[in-house]
Design an enzyme around this catalytic site. Sequence first.
Site, PDB file in Angstrom:
ATOM      1  N   CYS A 195       1.086   3.442   5.906  1.00 19.85           N
ATOM      2  CA  CYS A 195       2.384   2.823   6.179  1.00 19.85           C
ATOM      3  C   CYS A 195       3.481   3.697   5.558  1.00 19.85           C
ATOM      4  O   CYS A 195       3.419   3.993   4.363  1.00 19.85           O
ATOM      5  CB  CYS A 195       2.427   1.417   5.578  1.00 19.85           C
ATOM      6  SG  CYS A 195       4.082   0.694   5.617  1.00 19.85           S
ATOM      7  N   CYS A 206       5.174   1.554   2.504  1.00 16.42           N
ATOM      8  CA  CYS A 206       4.534   1.151   1.241  1.00 16.42           C
ATOM      9  C   CYS A 206       3.295   1.982   0.926  1.00 16.42           C
ATOM     10  O   CYS A 206       2.693   1.808  -0.133  1.00 16.42           O
ATOM     11  CB  CYS A 206       4.190  -0.339   1.262  1.00 16.42           C
ATOM     12  SG  CYS A 206       2.821  -0.750   2.357  1.00 16.42           S
TER      13      CYS A 206
END
Length: 705
Positions: free
Chosen positions: A428, A431
Amino acid sequence: MSGKAVDALDETEARAELEKLASEIGAANRAYHTEDAPDISDADYDALKRRNAAIEARFPHLVRADSPSQKVGAAPADGFSKVRHAVRMLSLSNAFDAEDVTDFDAGIRRYLGLEADAALDYTAEPKIDGLSLSLRYENGVLVQAATRGDGAEGENVTANARTLDDIPEQIGDAPDVLEVRGEVYMGHADFADLNARQTARGGKTFANPRNAAAGSLRQLDASITRDRPLKFFAYSWGELSAPLAETQMQAIARLNAMGFQTNPWTALCDSPDAMLAHYAQIEEQRATLGYDIDGVVYKVNDLALQERLGFRSTTPRWAIAHKFPAELAWTWLEAIDIQVGRTGALSPVARLQPVTVGGVVVSNATLHNEDYIEGRDANGQPIREGRDIRVGDWVQVYRAGDVIPKIADVDLAKRPADAKPYVFAERCPECGSAAIREDGDAVRRCTGGLICPAQAVEKLKHFVSRAAFDIDGLGAKQVEQFYRDGWVKEPADIFELQAHYGAGLQQLKNREGWGEKSAQNLFDAIDDRRRIPLGRVIFALGIRHVGEQASNLLARHYGTWDAFETATQEAADQIGPAWEDLLAIDGVGQVMAQSLVSTMTQEAERASIDRLVAHLQIEAAELPDTDDSPVAGKTVVFTGTLERMTRAEAKARAEALGAKVSGSVSKKTDIVVAGPGAGSKETKARDLGVTVMDEEAWLALIGQG
Ligand code: IVH
């Protein structure tokens, strides 16, 4: 201004003076706001307003809808007042090709139980690209105009609507209550003139006629609307005290005779072929009409059949919009960014060299998912003959109406020699958590859940969006700011904002527009939303696959939060009566039910939901208006052959009367309607002592015999 004391006025004088004041104050507003050339002093203006208010206080029944005291725009911060539509304003489902149109006809025949060769007429007319408006006439006099809003509640734009020449103040030969519905739009020439005028005076220009029409109608100061060249076509109706006609075509002719503009390209068609031929004709005329249209709307002509067909939750079964093909343009693909959505989906977004597509400048477009970029569809079949898309490519942009633009094709002849295949992220970008693709899912998802800031922020944005909590003064920008500040990490925190940070927020005078007053307004708006309808709460949770329409279905089915909550817990194992009951809701499928149940039973999610719910008073869902219904709340099972209606129709009608329709007989069943050929269900019902009746008895019971 008349010198007579307000106390001395009689009713006729008061009425006349209120009319005069409305026009004088309107003219003063126009001079001040539109022409930037005030023609009376502030003191005189205030005196006119005070006198208007004094007369209204003495004669409240004479308050005019266009009174300066009622005027939308008197206090811009307050915006428009809200209007609840007596009959919901719906949207239309879409057809994109000839097959969709034949499917539409076949579906209607199936629902009505008509043979393929039985006569069935449709109207076909242009779909006007503007904004819909509902005009309420009582005893032939225009009393209210409202925008569609969310379909249930719109904005009160009465004063603005009165300024349109196409909207008559009074109409003859009309039912006592008549809501005329249609589209407000702006013609091409008027649009060009308006933009030229706006440019000349340094004002805002509009991207297209639809935006110009919406911006002009939704002016808080009606005198600005008056100066904008808006038009109106009538094509439908809402509440009626008496039927308008027997067919759509006659009803439209009647609206036309009352003084409304109706579209001259409306035709009666006796088959899908005739509908498609009319579509082709309208498409050919499109460039010469002088206003924007984005498709053709087909409607079942016979109003009794429209009545039988009724509605799905947001669209009628008896109409469909056949959209024109999208518009295309070519440009350079400068970059591909990955956005993380509220359900963790990683969505590739094309950043484009800006290009005009159908009158709108496009600089971003969707690339859907990694397979799409690689040139494959969900089943692994090639799309674009297998051509992949790379940064630096010359790409084709495609835009259909309001839909997000997408990249449709790529020109390999123009591909730069050093362009590299695009490598999709496996982590991601927000994050750093692993981003994985589950079997059968076209989308790669961030596994960070609540720890992923992008997911958390997107969830919050969704939570405050219009169909969800819709908190005044708390939009996407503000929740992002509060999230960055660490003040709001999850929805429940919104309701603790004042308690935790009230003092701090009120001191943020210089930051992003916050001050004592705006902070207090925000806290008040948040408090207003502590009481909230069940459907909005379900939607606001942002559960994957559970959209606005489904949330309302669930709310109507379960009625209260407690019932909804209990049912989702009981359905956790995906077997048993609670699970069956969930799947039996028309509009809830397996995928949605699984997503709902797994979210509602996932520990961290549940804790967050519970913290939210503790702050709320959730209003039970509005059940259909079933006061007089003898079957409200009853569980009904249809079995065997029905002769006067199809199964789908029987179910829809029963549900509209507040009954629950189930597929299986149990102790909880109240009525079994058994037609010829009914088998084990009827036997079981008799064994259990459940009431069994035939179709005629059922129709008599519900008053439709
Ligand atoms: S009939 C019950 N007819 O399209 C639905 N709608 O996409 C009644 N529209 O909300 C709508 N032209 O704003 C109808 N000739 C037409 C239309 C039309 C434009 C708009 C309308 C509607 C939207 C649905």
